[in-house]
Design a protein around this motif. Sequence first.
Motif, short mmCIF file in Angstrom:
data_model
loop_
_atom_site.label_atom_id
_atom_site.label_comp_id
_atom_site.label_asym_id
_atom_site.label_seq_id
_atom_site.Cartn_x
_atom_site.Cartn_y
_atom_site.Cartn_z
N PHE A 196 0.83 -1.21 0.00
CA PHE A 196 0.00 0.00 0.00
C PHE A 196 0.87 1.25 0.00
O PHE A 196 1.99 1.26 0.48
N VAL A 214 -5.41 5.25 -1.68
CA VAL A 214 -5.96 4.04 -2.31
C VAL A 214 -6.55 4.32 -3.70
O VAL A 214 -7.42 3.59 -4.17
N ASN A 221 -6.40 1.41 -5.77
CA ASN A 221 -7.12 0.22 -5.28
C ASN A 221 -8.63 0.39 -5.42
O ASN A 221 -9.39 -0.34 -4.78
N VAL A 259 -12.95 1.14 -1.15
CA VAL A 259 -12.13 0.36 -0.22
C VAL A 259 -12.73 0.37 1.19
O VAL A 259 -12.78 -0.66 1.87
N VAL A 306 -8.28 -6.25 0.05
CA VAL A 306 -8.24 -5.20 -0.97
C VAL A 306 -7.40 -5.59 -2.19
O VAL A 306 -7.81 -5.37 -3.32
N ILE A 307 -6.23 -6.17 -1.95
CA ILE A 307 -5.34 -6.48 -3.08
C ILE A 307 -5.62 -7.88 -3.64
O ILE A 307 -5.80 -8.06 -4.84
#
Length: 429
Positions: free
Chosen positions: A303, A322, A325, A331, A389-390
Amino acid sequence: MTENYDTAQKIRDLAMEHNDFFRKSIPLIASENIMSPLAMEMLLTDFGFRYAEGLPHHRYYQGNFYVDQVEDITIDLAKKLFKSDQADPRPVSGTNANTSVIYGLLNPGDKISTPPLSGGGHISAAKFGAVGLRGLNIVNYPFDVENMNLDVDKTIKLIKSEKPKVCLFGQSVFLFPTPLKELKDAAAEVGSKIWYDGAHVLGLIAGGKFQDPLREGAEIITGSTHKTFPGPQHGIILGKTDEKTWKNIQRGVFPGTISNHHINAMAALGVTLAEELDYGREYAGKIIENAKYLASCLAEDGFKVLGEKNGYTESHTLVVDVRNNGGGRHVADLLEKSGIVLNKNLLPWDDGNKSQDPSGLRIGTQEVTRIGFGKSEMKEISRLIKIAVIDKKAPEVVKKDAADLKSRFKKVKYCYGDLEAYKYIKLLN
Ligand SMILES: *Cc1c(COP(=O)(O)O)cnc(C)c1O
């Protein structure tokens, strides 16, 4: 049962479910905390149903014999903890404390300098908040994104040329101490008073960490008492100022902006001040250690954590960009479904119309630290955020892991007694 009992019970059921939700989640909102058992007990007392307008021993109502004593003790504890000359525990929130200072010290048309919203400034210091409602003329300090702090040289120039009556410092996204020592001479040169809004970092200041505004040039501190300071939702004003200024501020509290001062919450504040005198230093140190470590874990997990140049943070807060992301809104929603509660946040380059979908996340470690989370749990939080998230692991799966992690930490720490955290306390069967 009577006609509306079920509706009342429905509210109660929702409150129980709410407690249960927080019991199972990882709470990372930087402005929240949980209270000690003794402080919670105070909230349920008869103090909460009374008025005590005015100052102790000079009230307008009868029945304040015990209230006066509690308020005297609370003031003394606050002065001792923060080494201030003055303390007023009557504001019912941080915003109310700010409004009191604004009404006490400034008149419509006066100039005030404040941190910009995009640099983490609070809405009460913005044109649509208390500052604007008072009709003040606002100038914002220049913000340095790389250092995630005020730009010292440009701020000195601004203070000298704008000559604000009051210089307000302190933010809601507050990673590094405000360079008060570097700025105080400029303020003194043009006759500006320094007011420090310590809403977020009050508990860190109480613990002797972060910074010591009253020794660094500030005359007034306002604060919320429920963010890093782990007390009731309430406010406080601390002073190291002349008597006339203090009197004006106290008039800003009452009759300026409050009538009743939530005496039950003030008693809870008094209890928490005592607990902070006994445990605050250890607690504040641990909060900051956890924040720094969580920031480095998140960076390692891929991150983009802001403030890298200065070690990410010196406070309870860290900020993550983010944009890559899916953005702050996406997120934060995804993490909520995954049992991790935090908030989306504007980053310095976002303009105000991005407030519903800003670039960043704000994360605070004060609540998880209060129930005993340490380094290995910070690593685990980072891992959970990464897999959600990833790696895009199903939220229900992450949520289980989050609940497992949380279930190992059951007690409120750094306080008297031991209470199961997030317990729902029933008075009626
Ligand atoms: C949270 C906050 C406030 C207001 O606090 P409330 O107690 O919610 O009214 C004021 N100033 C700053 C910088 C804050 O972060």
